[in-house]
Each structure stands twice: as structure tokens, then as C-alpha cells.
Design a protein around this motif. Sequence first.
Motif, PDB file in Angstrom:
ATOM      1  N   ILE A 159      21.570 -33.212  22.703  1.00  0.00           N
ATOM      2  CA  ILE A 159      21.483 -32.512  21.322  1.00  0.00           C
ATOM      3  C   ILE A 159      20.967 -32.616  19.949  1.00  0.00           C
ATOM      4  O   ILE A 159      20.434 -31.756  19.872  1.00  0.00           O
ATOM      5  CB  ILE A 159      22.432 -31.251  21.391  1.00  0.00           C
ATOM      6  N   GLY A 160      21.771 -33.031  19.636  1.00  0.00           N
ATOM      7  CA  GLY A 160      21.460 -33.601  17.623  1.00  0.00           C
ATOM      8  C   GLY A 160      19.893 -34.082  18.004  1.00  0.00           C
ATOM      9  O   GLY A 160      19.135 -34.185  16.960  1.00  0.00           O
ATOM     10  N   ILE A 161      18.766 -35.271  18.933  1.00  0.00           N
ATOM     11  CA  ILE A 161      18.419 -35.075  19.130  1.00  0.00           C
ATOM     12  C   ILE A 161      17.508 -33.511  19.010  1.00  0.00           C
ATOM     13  O   ILE A 161      15.932 -34.118  18.598  1.00  0.00           O
ATOM     14  CB  ILE A 161      17.708 -35.782  20.022  1.00  0.00           C
ATOM     15  N   MET A 162      17.544 -33.426  19.802  1.00  0.00           N
ATOM     16  CA  MET A 162      16.820 -31.824  20.042  1.00  0.00           C
ATOM     17  C   MET A 162      16.778 -30.950  19.013  1.00  0.00           C
ATOM     18  O   MET A 162      15.881 -30.052  18.402  1.00  0.00           O
ATOM     19  CB  MET A 162      17.671 -30.536  21.316  1.00  0.00           C
ATOM     20  N   ILE A 211      15.735 -37.502  27.775  1.00  0.00           N
ATOM     21  CA  ILE A 211      15.951 -37.910  26.236  1.00  0.00           C
ATOM     22  C   ILE A 211      17.676 -37.777  26.763  1.00  0.00           C
ATOM     23  O   ILE A 211      18.649 -38.722  25.934  1.00  0.00           O
ATOM     24  CB  ILE A 211      16.516 -36.653  25.097  1.00  0.00           C
ATOM     25  N   GLY A 212      18.353 -37.303  27.199  1.00  0.00           N
ATOM     26  CA  GLY A 212      19.701 -37.186  27.835  1.00  0.00           C
ATOM     27  C   GLY A 212      20.323 -38.616  28.670  1.00  0.00           C
ATOM     28  O   GLY A 212      21.697 -38.735  28.022  1.00  0.00           O
ATOM     29  N   MET A 213      19.451 -39.175  29.556  1.00  0.00           N
ATOM     30  CA  MET A 213      19.953 -40.106  30.294  1.00  0.00           C
ATOM     31  C   MET A 213      19.460 -41.235  29.613  1.00  0.00           C
ATOM     32  O   MET A 213      20.673 -42.572  29.410  1.00  0.00           O
ATOM     33  CB  MET A 213      18.758 -40.061  31.942  1.00  0.00           C
ATOM     34  N   SER A 214      18.572 -41.176  28.104  1.00  0.00           N
ATOM     35  CA  SER A 214      18.846 -42.463  27.702  1.00  0.00           C
ATOM     36  C   SER A 214      19.849 -42.265  26.440  1.00  0.00           C
ATOM     37  O   SER A 214      20.228 -43.414  26.456  1.00  0.00           O
ATOM     38  CB  SER A 214      17.340 -42.562  26.909  1.00  0.00           C
ATOM     39  N   THR A 215      20.606 -41.346  26.409  1.00  0.00           N
ATOM     40  CA  THR A 215      21.234 -41.381  25.323  1.00  0.00           C
ATOM     41  C   THR A 215      22.329 -41.477  26.371  1.00  0.00           C
ATOM     42  O   THR A 215      23.693 -42.369  25.339  1.00  0.00           O
ATOM     43  CB  THR A 215      21.728 -40.313  24.535  1.00  0.00           C
ATOM     44  N   CYS A 216      23.032 -41.215  27.144  1.00  0.00           N
ATOM     45  CA  CYS A 216      24.061 -41.650  28.179  1.00  0.00           C
ATOM     46  C   CYS A 216      23.877 -43.552  28.492  1.00  0.00           C
ATOM     47  O   CYS A 216      25.466 -43.690  28.478  1.00  0.00           O
ATOM     48  CB  CYS A 216      23.945 -40.259  29.458  1.00  0.00           C
TER      49      CYS A 216
END
Length: 819
Positions: free
Chosen positions: A706-709, A792-797
Motif C-alpha cells: 500500500i505504501g508503494i501504491m 507488488i504485493g507478492m514481492s513485498t510479502c
Amino acid sequence: MLNWFNINFLKRSVDRLFEESRIYRLIIWLRRYHILILIVAILVTSISTYFCLRIRLESNIISLLPKNTPSVKMLRKIMEKTGGFGDLMVLIESPDLELSKKYAQEILPEIEKKDWVDLAYYEIDDTFFRKNKLLYAKLEDVKTIKQRLDEYITEYKLRENPFYFELEEEPPRELDFSDIEEHYKGKTPRKYNASQDGKILILVIYPKGVTSDISFAKKIYAETLAVVERHNPKRLHPSMKVSVGGTYRNKLSEYYTIINDIKSSALWAALGISLLIIIFFRRILSILLIGLPLIMSLSWTFAITYFFLGELNIITAFLIIILFGLGIDFGIHMFTRYRVERKSGASLDEALTAMVSKTGRSSFTAATTTAFAFFSLTFSKFLGFSHFGFIAGTGILLALLSFLFIFPAVIATAENWHLFSFNKRFNRGLKVETDYEQAKPSSMHKNQAKPFFLIICTVSILTIISLVILPSVKFEYNFKNLRSKSPETRKFNAKMRMVFSEARDPAVVLVDDDEEVRNVVEAVRKKIDDTKDSPVAKVRSILDYLPKNQDEKLKIIKQIKKTLDKNIQYIPDDKRKKIDELQKILEVSYVTKDDLPLAIKRPFLGISGTKGQLVYIYQRHSLLNLKEAKRFAADVRQIRAGGKVYYSSSEPIIYVDLVQILEKDSSIAVFLVILVIFILVFMDVKNVKYSIVILTPLITGVLWMIGIMAATGIKLTIFNMVVLPSILGLGIDGAVHFYHRFQELGPLNLKKVFFETGGANFVSSATTMIGFGGLLSADHPGLNSIGVLAIIGMSTCLLATLTLLPSFLMVLSIRASRR
């Protein structure tokens, strides 16, 4: 509510299921009947595939809301009556309107012969309006015409009197209505569907079917295109161009966009995942071994989808690609463990037993956690959530079952057929050590915790930054940015608006009779008058096309006829032209709805033979902006009139309903997913502290996403919001595998855990990302946004799991060693 005893019972039950002795007996049985098992699995898959091919694809946003939603129920009724607001348009471009009319006249008879055509026209027969022009004039103007005629005849009667003389010689009075005629110029419906410059003419076709019937849309578009191609427009003029568009063409365009996106996304995802697995395992056969159970599970999943749901919507259509990336994770983890065991000298039965009892146990926890996280989405009224959750949850469980029972049979068959052997080439790059060093309290020192504390602090700072900028994440309020339109469609619509400038997405109300029409129109007009800067511009019904005060006008017209009949002899022959023109429009009778030209009444009465009438409510501002659409929907969604409540509907109102449901359900969905994951993880590890430890990297990764968004300006949409709860379900897989392997090997073997299980986690996450990444090639902007956000979400997780989880586990282990 699960109590401690129930959790312990469930935990012991699962542990017993995966006891080595039980699994060993299962493996022996699977080995003995491996050919029979594969034959049965292939047979079931073949039958399932038959049903998979029968699933419908609903590309309309209506399919994202429950059928009992008032706006959806009303829109479906309206679509049945109107053919789904459907039309086909043959757009003719030429430098001369007469040439365009000639071409339209050539193809019109052939189009009208089609059994699916309800109405086709390029001109409105103005004979009706010319004939009834007195009835459509204002009552005051009709009275003025009578008064002028009376004065005119009176004067000529006086002139016929032999005793008549004028004190001052004046010319005779002229019968002149030109000032009245001037009032009505341009106020009657235009004769042709043409642009002001005459360079564009549109032949409008109203079919008898509905736009949601893709087969019907394909048929009528193809047949219309064939008519156009048979009548080559270049014969009439070298620069004449003819194109076919309209709502049916738009629906087809969107449908084909989705189908092509599925094909291209599936191709790229399959190639990417296959290449990654081949590189990781360094053998082409690996993708065949892992792929067979996966493809079987996908077939079973969509066969179940056919029986329970019957259709895929615009969001779930791509689940076959996503499930390919999700389901293959089990294969990667289990095949990795199998290779490790075989390389260490274990027999086939021993390796398969370890694969199922150890990695299969971790996969069971990961799969049930992810599946039930997805199943928790089924509560939502937003079918993008609920159908996605049902299909994804079912797919993950079936993938797990396939890898637990079919995969061992596949491996056994491959080894029996000597398709691979455990030589140096097969295991190149796979370094296996079996003498794992177990941590002892005396071997752990508090200084060892410093690097891990540093990682935790760094992660905390990044998380705080994400939380600070989180409120700046915006929602996509412009529906136009989420619609799939080809360049050809955009060009066609731009030209079409040069002919039909009025909004083509008004709210529509279905009523029974004229009295209800009047009640609804009166209620809406009162709202317009009572609301400052009302979002409603106007309301229109078929009654607006009927003359007002007909009884009074007919009475005056009758008097005019009587006056002319009695006094026509007094009018000089050279003055009769105006009188003759007037007499032609005096032969009128009461006008009803049935008397109106078909091109006028069809939009209000719908397909021939259907009951009821339609009232159209037009917006003041563009409804592509969600804020304006919300204001408009709030004003017109429910209309109280004549003691009844009427519901209006249109695609923009449906979109508003979708967003409002999402705003309500998305936060509940995220909470439920976290709760379900926590309960299932707790059931597995039976420790609150470690359950929180496993869950923390997952939540951290979502916050980073969410921060990247917020930092990059990526907006939330009705499409990519499904990613938020989904990422929670997807991200837990790697954390569970890492935790179990860490507990198995101990903290002193963190490096081995990191490169062995962490490597498998990386490949598993990469395959999931590639699955979602297939959507990056999608032309549909909404679906494309799912791919972007999921990656993005899979990468950050993944990053949070590989940094924060090892750090927490090591810090806790070091603290425990000091006690």
C-alpha cells in the motif's frame, strides 16, 4: 468458537493423518496401483474438461452484483424489454449526404429482411409531424391562427359588399403565419440521423435479442458486416467509408478483448512458469511431472465452478492463470523435498513418504490456510470477491489433493519407466547435507542477535513510512479509465457523438402505464426544482412526444374548418394558396402513442410485444466521474410517486452500487481473512506468539504494498481491490513452509533453511507472480491493474518473509537459549 480442547483435537487429528507410518502405507498402496490411479485421474479430468468448456463468460459489470440487487433486477427487466439498450449502427461517411442516403437506401431492405431485426432506420418519416403540425403547435398559436383567419375572411367579406368603402385606401390584408412558423424551426425531430455538416449518416438497427447474449451479438454483427461488404461503398464514391458499431459491437469488443487477454496472459504465464521451474530444477521433465497433477486439479476446479456458479465474471475469468501459479507452489516444495531425500540415499518409497509426511504436512497447513482465507471472501455481495474466493479456495484444495495423491503416482510411474535417474546431471546445483547441526543453549550468544535486531528495526522504519503515507492512496473514480475499448471503438464512438450528442447512459425506469409515467415524471421534475444544482438535467417519456391540449386544439381546428367551408368563396383565387396549405393540415385526429413513428416510440416501448413503458432520466454532468455518478444515483435510484416506489437503473448506477458494496465489504474481507489465517496457523503451531510471528511479515508486506501504491500513484479500482485480501491468503504459504523447516532443522541451520526452503519460497512466489504477471499483457485496464498490484504485493510479502520472519525466529531462539 473453537476452544483449546477442540484446537488440540484438530491438531492431533492432522498430525495423525501425516504420521510417517500411515503415509508409508499410503505410498505403498499408491505405488502398487499407480497406473490405475493415473488412468482414473485422467478419465475424471477428461469428463471435467467437458464441463469446463461449457462455462459462460459474463463480461458485463452486472455480473459482479447479486441478481437480487434492486438496480440489477430492474436493469435485467429493462434489458429484456429493450434488448439490453442494444443497437447496431452502420456509420456512413461521404462528402455528400445524398450519396450516403443512397447507400443507406440500398442496404436497408436487405437488413430489414433479417429475422432478428426489430427496427432499422436512417430517417424519421416527417410526414407524421407535417400532417399534425397544428396539434404540436402551442395552444396560443392555434388560437392566433384562427383569429388571423377570421380577420382575413372578415375583411374579404366586407370587400365583397357593394356598399363597402375605405376612408383611406389600404392594400388587402395578407394571411401570414411566418412568425409562428419561425418559432418551430429546428424543434421537430430531425429527418435524418446525420451530422450537421452532412458528412456522416447513421443507419440505426434495433435487434430483438439482448446484448448479454454473445452468440446472438456475434451473429448479428457478422450478418450486418456481410451486407456492408456485399454493397461496396467505393462504387458510389472513392472516399466513402462504412463501419459497423453500436452497443452490440462494444460488447463484442470487450468480450474479445477479455478472451484475447486470457489467451495471451495464459501463454506468457505458462511459458514463464515453465521456464522458471526448468531453470530451478535443471531438467525439462520437472515441468511435466509437476504440471500433470496441476492441470488435473484446474480441470476439476472449473468443472465444480460450472455446477455451482455456471459462469465466470470479468474478474474470475483469469483465475485459471492465477491458479496455475498458485497450485504449482505445492509441486515445487514437494518435488524439492523428494529430490533432497533421493539424493541423500533414500529409497523411492522413503523419499515419497518424507515428501508427503513432512512437506505435505506443511503444504496442508499452507493450503487450508490460504483456501479458507479465500473462502472467507464468499460472504461478500460483491461477486468479484465471493466468486473469486470460492473458485480460488476450491482450486487450492484440489491442487493440494492432487499433489498429495496423484503426484506420488506420477513420480512412481516416471521412475518405473526410467524417465529420470538420480545422477550428477539431474541434481546439478542441488547441494544436500543430512547432518544438521542442532542448536544448544550454550552455542547461542546474545551478540548473534544484533544483525537480526538491525533487520527488524529497518523493516519497522519502512512499515512506519508506509503507514504515514497510506491515507494518500486514491480510488479510481473515473469509470472510463477502467473500460476496455479498442482504438476502432473509440474512433467510432467519437463520430457517432457528432450525430447523437445526447447522453447514452441515462437512468431508466420501467413503469406499467401512462398514469405511472406521469407520476414518475412529475416526481423527478419536482426533485429538479427543489434541489440546488441538481445532478438531474431532465426527464423524458413517450408522453413528451404527444401533443398537449389536444381536445382544445381539435375544437379550434374544427372551428377553423367550419369557417373555411362557409366562407371559402370570399377568398380570391389568387389568394387561395395559403388557404390550401392550411386546409391540408386541418384533417387531423387525436394522436396516441400508437400513431407515433416507430423510430420515436421504440426507445420508450421497447421490443414489439413487451409490456410497460420506459422513462429516461438524464444527468447534468458526466457519469464517468464516480463522484457525480454517486450524486446522480442518490437522487434517482429510488423514486416515490403515486404511492409506489420505483427503482431506476443504468450501468453507471450499477457501478456506484459496486463501489458502495466494495467500500463496505473490503475492510470486512481483510479482517476476516486475517482472522481465519490466524486461527488456522494457531491450530497448526499451537502457540500464540509464533502464530503472530508467522502473520507479522504477511501484514508488513501488505502495508509495504500500500505504501508503494501511495508513493507511485497507483489507484485502487473495483478490479484490483480483490488483491488486498487475496495477497494475505497467498503470502502465508511461504511463511508456513519456512517456519516448519526452521523448527525441523534448528536455528544453527538457518543458512540451510534460507537457501533450501527460502529458495523454494522464492520460486513459488515467482510462479505466482508470473501467473498474475500474465495480466500485465491484458488490454483491459481493470484486469491489468490486478496484475500490477498482485506482483507488488507478492514481492513485498516475499521480501518481508525472507527478512523479518528469520529475524524474529532467530531472536526468539537466542532469547530461549539464554534462559
